[in-house]
Motif scaffolding. Structure first.
Motif, mmCIF file in Angstrom:
data_model
loop_
_atom_site.group_PDB
_atom_site.id
_atom_site.type_symbol
_atom_site.label_atom_id
_atom_site.label_comp_id
_atom_site.label_asym_id
_atom_site.label_seq_id
_atom_site.Cartn_x
_atom_site.Cartn_y
_atom_site.Cartn_z
ATOM 1 N N TYR A 240 0.197 5.187 9.465
ATOM 2 C CA TYR A 240 0.382 4.882 10.875
ATOM 3 C C TYR A 240 0.251 3.374 11.079
ATOM 4 C CZ TYR A 240 -0.944 9.807 10.917
ATOM 5 O OH TYR A 240 -1.028 11.152 10.641
ATOM 6 N N ASP A 241 1.068 2.833 11.956
ATOM 7 C CA ASP A 241 1.027 1.396 12.247
ATOM 8 C C ASP A 241 1.134 0.559 10.977
ATOM 9 O OD1 ASP A 241 0.672 1.895 15.009
ATOM 10 O OD2 ASP A 241 -1.485 2.160 14.701
ATOM 11 N N GLY A 242 1.907 1.054 10.022
ATOM 12 C CA GLY A 242 2.111 0.322 8.783
ATOM 13 C C GLY A 242 0.946 0.367 7.824
ATOM 14 N N LYS A 243 -0.084 1.177 8.122
ATOM 15 C CA LYS A 243 -1.265 1.236 7.266
ATOM 16 C C LYS A 243 -1.474 2.669 6.767
ATOM 17 C CE LYS A 243 -3.567 -2.505 9.788
ATOM 18 N NZ LYS A 243 -4.751 -2.875 10.598
ATOM 19 N N TYR A 244 -1.979 2.772 5.554
ATOM 20 C CA TYR A 244 -2.250 4.081 4.966
ATOM 21 C C TYR A 244 -3.668 4.508 5.343
ATOM 22 C CZ TYR A 244 2.016 3.212 2.415
ATOM 23 O OH TYR A 244 3.327 2.954 2.104
ATOM 24 N N GLU A 245 -3.765 5.720 5.873
ATOM 25 C CA GLU A 245 -5.027 6.212 6.399
ATOM 26 C C GLU A 245 -5.462 7.472 5.663
ATOM 27 O OE1 GLU A 245 -6.810 7.963 10.627
ATOM 28 O OE2 GLU A 245 -5.157 6.514 10.642
ATOM 29 N N MET A 246 -6.699 7.456 5.212
ATOM 30 C CA MET A 246 -7.313 8.605 4.545
ATOM 31 C C MET A 246 -8.224 9.301 5.547
ATOM 32 S SD MET A 246 -9.975 8.469 1.334
ATOM 33 C CE MET A 246 -8.770 7.916 0.139
ATOM 34 N N ARG A 247 -7.975 10.584 5.767
ATOM 35 C CA ARG A 247 -8.764 11.344 6.743
ATOM 36 C C ARG A 247 -9.387 12.551 6.038
ATOM 37 N NH1 ARG A 247 -9.139 12.138 12.331
ATOM 38 N NH2 ARG A 247 -9.403 14.300 13.052
ATOM 39 N N PHE A 266 -6.654 1.888 4.263
ATOM 40 C CA PHE A 266 -6.532 1.201 2.971
ATOM 41 C C PHE A 266 -6.328 -0.290 3.177
ATOM 42 C CE2 PHE A 266 -3.904 -0.046 -0.826
ATOM 43 C CZ PHE A 266 -4.940 0.059 -1.738
ATOM 44 N N ASP A 267 -7.194 -1.097 2.577
ATOM 45 C CA ASP A 267 -7.084 -2.550 2.577
ATOM 46 C C ASP A 267 -6.489 -2.960 1.237
ATOM 47 O OD1 ASP A 267 -7.570 -5.333 2.278
ATOM 48 O OD2 ASP A 267 -9.231 -5.250 3.691
ATOM 49 N N ALA A 268 -5.189 -3.297 1.238
ATOM 50 C CA ALA A 268 -4.491 -3.585 -0.015
ATOM 51 C C ALA A 268 -5.053 -4.827 -0.694
ATOM 52 C CB ALA A 268 -2.996 -3.754 0.250
ATOM 53 N N GLU A 269 -5.481 -5.819 0.097
ATOM 54 C CA GLU A 269 -6.007 -7.054 -0.497
ATOM 55 C C GLU A 269 -7.331 -6.815 -1.202
ATOM 56 O OE1 GLU A 269 -7.338 -11.586 0.871
ATOM 57 O OE2 GLU A 269 -6.348 -10.228 2.298
ATOM 58 N N LYS A 270 -8.229 -6.074 -0.560
ATOM 59 C CA LYS A 270 -9.535 -5.804 -1.155
ATOM 60 C C LYS A 270 -9.519 -4.591 -2.073
ATOM 61 C CE LYS A 270 -12.244 -7.813 2.612
ATOM 62 N NZ LYS A 270 -13.291 -7.549 3.635
ATOM 63 N N GLU A 272 -9.632 -1.348 -1.309
ATOM 64 C CA GLU A 272 -10.653 -0.383 -0.915
ATOM 65 C C GLU A 272 -10.239 0.246 0.407
ATOM 66 O OE1 GLU A 272 -14.062 -2.970 -0.713
ATOM 67 O OE2 GLU A 272 -13.836 -3.251 1.447
ATOM 68 N N PHE A 273 -10.871 1.364 0.734
ATOM 69 C CA PHE A 273 -10.653 2.029 2.006
ATOM 70 C C PHE A 273 -11.826 1.693 2.930
ATOM 71 C CE2 PHE A 273 -7.908 4.434 -0.768
ATOM 72 C CZ PHE A 273 -6.848 4.816 0.040
ATOM 73 N N VAL A 274 -11.503 1.228 4.131
ATOM 74 C CA VAL A 274 -12.527 0.772 5.075
ATOM 75 C C VAL A 274 -12.628 1.773 6.217
ATOM 76 C CG1 VAL A 274 -13.276 -1.092 6.581
ATOM 77 C CG2 VAL A 274 -12.017 -1.616 4.472
ATOM 78 N N GLY A 275 -13.834 2.226 6.517
ATOM 79 C CA GLY A 275 -14.050 3.181 7.595
ATOM 80 C C GLY A 275 -13.679 2.600 8.944
ATOM 81 N N VAL A 276 -13.037 3.386 9.794
ATOM 82 C CA VAL A 276 -12.580 2.879 11.088
ATOM 83 C C VAL A 276 -13.750 2.555 12.012
ATOM 84 C CG1 VAL A 276 -10.368 4.074 10.940
ATOM 85 C CG2 VAL A 276 -12.314 5.227 12.021
ATOM 86 N N ASN A 277 -14.913 3.165 11.793
ATOM 87 C CA ASN A 277 -16.094 2.856 12.602
ATOM 88 C C ASN A 277 -16.875 1.665 12.064
ATOM 89 O OD1 ASN A 277 -15.621 5.082 14.296
ATOM 90 N ND2 ASN A 277 -16.743 6.455 12.951
ATOM 91 N N GLY A 278 -16.450 1.156 10.899
ATOM 92 C CA GLY A 278 -17.147 0.021 10.300
ATOM 93 C C GLY A 278 -18.436 0.386 9.606
ATOM 94 N N ASN A 279 -18.653 1.683 9.369
ATOM 95 C CA ASN A 279 -19.912 2.132 8.769
ATOM 96 C C ASN A 279 -19.841 2.348 7.265
ATOM 97 O OD1 ASN A 279 -21.191 2.238 11.284
ATOM 98 N ND2 ASN A 279 -20.477 4.319 11.663
ATOM 99 N N ALA A 280 -18.630 2.447 6.706
ATOM 100 C CA ALA A 280 -18.533 2.864 5.303
ATOM 101 C C ALA A 280 -17.294 2.269 4.648
ATOM 102 C CB ALA A 280 -18.506 4.391 5.204
ATOM 103 N N ARG A 281 -17.335 2.225 3.313
ATOM 104 C CA ARG A 281 -16.194 1.808 2.503
ATOM 105 C C ARG A 281 -16.102 2.746 1.304
ATOM 106 N NH1 ARG A 281 -16.982 -2.981 -0.212
ATOM 107 N NH2 ARG A 281 -19.208 -2.494 -0.177
ATOM 108 N N ILE A 282 -14.882 2.980 0.855
ATOM 109 C CA ILE A 282 -14.658 3.704 -0.399
ATOM 110 C C ILE A 282 -14.061 2.702 -1.376
ATOM 111 C CG2 ILE A 282 -13.374 5.548 -1.533
ATOM 112 C CD1 ILE A 282 -13.571 7.146 1.038
ATOM 113 N N THR A 283 -14.762 2.456 -2.455
ATOM 114 C CA THR A 283 -14.398 1.391 -3.383
ATOM 115 C C THR A 283 -14.148 1.946 -4.783
ATOM 116 O OG1 THR A 283 -16.727 0.953 -3.938
ATOM 117 C CG2 THR A 283 -15.782 -0.265 -2.084
ATOM 118 N N PRO A 284 -13.410 1.199 -5.624
ATOM 119 C CA PRO A 284 -13.189 1.634 -7.010
ATOM 120 C C PRO A 284 -14.483 1.590 -7.814
ATOM 121 C CG PRO A 284 -11.595 -0.052 -6.334
ATOM 122 C CD PRO A 284 -12.673 -0.026 -5.298
ATOM 123 N N PRO A 285 -14.500 2.228 -8.984
ATOM 124 C CA PRO A 285 -15.663 2.137 -9.859
ATOM 125 C C PRO A 285 -15.937 0.685 -10.242
ATOM 126 C CG PRO A 285 -14.154 3.836 -10.614
ATOM 127 C CD PRO A 285 -13.442 3.079 -9.545
#
Length: 451
Positions: A240-247, A266-270, A272-285
């Motif tokens: 959505y809005d040009g961004k990939y969203e994991m729900r 999904f933040d392509a530069e970093k 990682e996946f950034v939580g929309v509430n700003g509380n969490a991130r999903i990062t690679p190993p």
């Protein structure tokens, strides 16, 4: 009940406002209950049909955390037809089927897929158990203050009460193009061959997510027993809005339940996946932890250096010298492997040298190393040959000795893949000599290939 976590369906359906769940006395309102229901029906019909490129339907047909989510792309027409697109068999091949839709009145307006559509009704058909997947094909509209009512419709299954989301597709693409785009990105970020894990960082807590490529990862506090603490939580990927969203199916909470997160962008530069509430991130190993902890825990069985792997010129020269020296003895250098196959009290891992004589079977020689990590670095310390045969090789072919001992040193470990969740290999770069580097392909346990 059959699990459907491996199914990636891509769908787009409906829009969401509060349904009138109770009918008040007419004198309270300017219009009668019937008039209000008819107006609501018209409003939802207009909303569904006005989306120029259709809707993405994020559908959870069972509500079980270990069942998969489905993504469809839907296009509602004013003539009462709806075209449903999806890849129900996860074959990267989008199917289309048209049927009829309507908004009917119950306790409030209800979206009904009113004639049979294989891609929708397959999840509500009874199977041999008499229940099937327990999915819905009729949905009431639910208000959600966190969503834009012009672009998002929250639905609740009429029979099962399970919530699903419709979100407007905002790109000038066909349903097939939309679904294949999302599927392609999924294959890039979490390829089916990926056997490692991701990390959920929420507040001060860190959770491990195993099996991301299945779309039904098991999550548990990092460093704890996955069998005892692991819980499934399925997700789907959309755009959505040009961004990939994991729900995710269910919310993630931190240990004291003060923070919550469910949707991630999904933040392509970093990477990682950034939580929309700003509380969490999903990062690679973390690469150095994956190597050291993974070897010891059995998450990976080894790392293989082949002639085709990327190596710096200085390290390639050592490989070539050892290769040529073996050729002079009618041997062929096959590979080197960092593993724990022959670990003992004097060395916790090995570098193996595999070569093949001109006749006969391949030979593997073992050289003991210690592997340790400190901060964000890994140190390989040479201990010595594992047995007499390995020692003789070093004595008789000095270039092989230089090559084997060249692995000793302190390294930074990085992931050379474009998408960092895909850990197919790890790059070793010497801390003391940045011109010394090599990439080793990661090998995983055989049972991991079944995920």
């Amino acid at each position: 009940m059959k699990k459907i976590f491996s199914t990636l369906l891509i769908s787009a359906a409906a829009a969401s406002f509060t349904a009138c769940s109770t009918i008040e006395d007419d004198f309270i309102f300017d219009k009668s209950a019937a008039e209000r229901l008819n107006e609501a029906t018209d409003k939802y019909s207009n909303l569904l049909t006005k989306a120029p490129y259709g809707w993405a339907f994020e559908y959870y047909p069972t509500g079980d955390a270990d069942d998969g989510a489905l993504l469809y792309a839907l296009k509602f027409s004013k003539d009462g037809t709806v075209t449903v697109a999806g890849d129900p068999y996860q074959e990267h091949n989008v199917l289309n089927e048209s049927s009829l839709w309507d908004i009917i009145l119950d306790q409030g307006p209800v979206l009904s897929f009113s004639t049979y559509n294989n891609l929708i009704h397959m999840w509500s058909d009874p199977l041999n158990d008499g229940e099937g997947y327990m999915g819905d094909y009729e949905f009431s509209f639910v208000y959600d203050e966190n969503e834009d009512p012009e672009k998002v419709v929250m639905l609740r299954g009429k029979k099962r009460g399970l919530k699903s989301r419709l979100k407007m597709i905002d790109e000038n693409v066909t349903p097939e193009e939309y679904l294949l785009d999302v599927d392609g990105k999924m294959q890039q970020i979490f390829p089916p061959s990926m056997k490692n894990y991701a990390l959920l960082n929420i507040g001060e807590d860190v959770y491990r997510l195993d099996g991301m490529s299945t779309m039904v990862p098991e999550y548990y506090p990092f460093g704890t027993d996955p069998i005892f603490f692991g819980q499934p939580n399925s997700y789907l990927l959309a755009k959505y809005d040009g961004k990939y969203e994991m729900r995710y199916n269910y919310d993630f909470y931190n240990s004291d339940s003060t923070l919550v997160e469910k949707n991630f962008i999904f933040d392509a530069e970093k990477q990682e996946f950034v939580g929309v509430n700003g509380n969490a991130r999903i990062t690679p190993p973390v690469s150095h932890s994956l190597l050291c902890d993974g070897l010891l825990a059995g998450d990976i069985t080894g790392a293989r250096l082949l002639k085709s792997c990327d190596m710096s010129d200085s390290f390639k020269a050592l490989w070539t010298a050892a290769e040529n020296a073996l050729k002079s003895k009618n041997y062929t250098l096959n590979e080197s492997v960092l593993s724990i196959e022959k670990a003992d009290d004097t060395g916790n891992c090995t570098i193996t040298l595999k070569y093949k004589p001109r006749t006969g079977t391949a030979v593997t020689l073992y050289y003991l190393y210690n592997i340790s990590k400190a901060d964000d670095k890994v140190t390989l310390s040479y201990v010595g040959p594992y047995n007499t045969g390995a020692a003789n090789m070093l004595t008789n072919i000095p270039d092989c000795e230089k090559y084997i001992k060249a692995f000793a040193g302190t390294y930074t470990i990085s992931n050379p893949s474009e998408y960092k969740f895909d850990v197919a290999g790890l790059k070793f770069t010497s801390v003391d000599d940045a011109s010394k580097s090599f990439v080793m392909n990661i090998t995983f346990p055989a049972e991991a290939a079944k995920n």
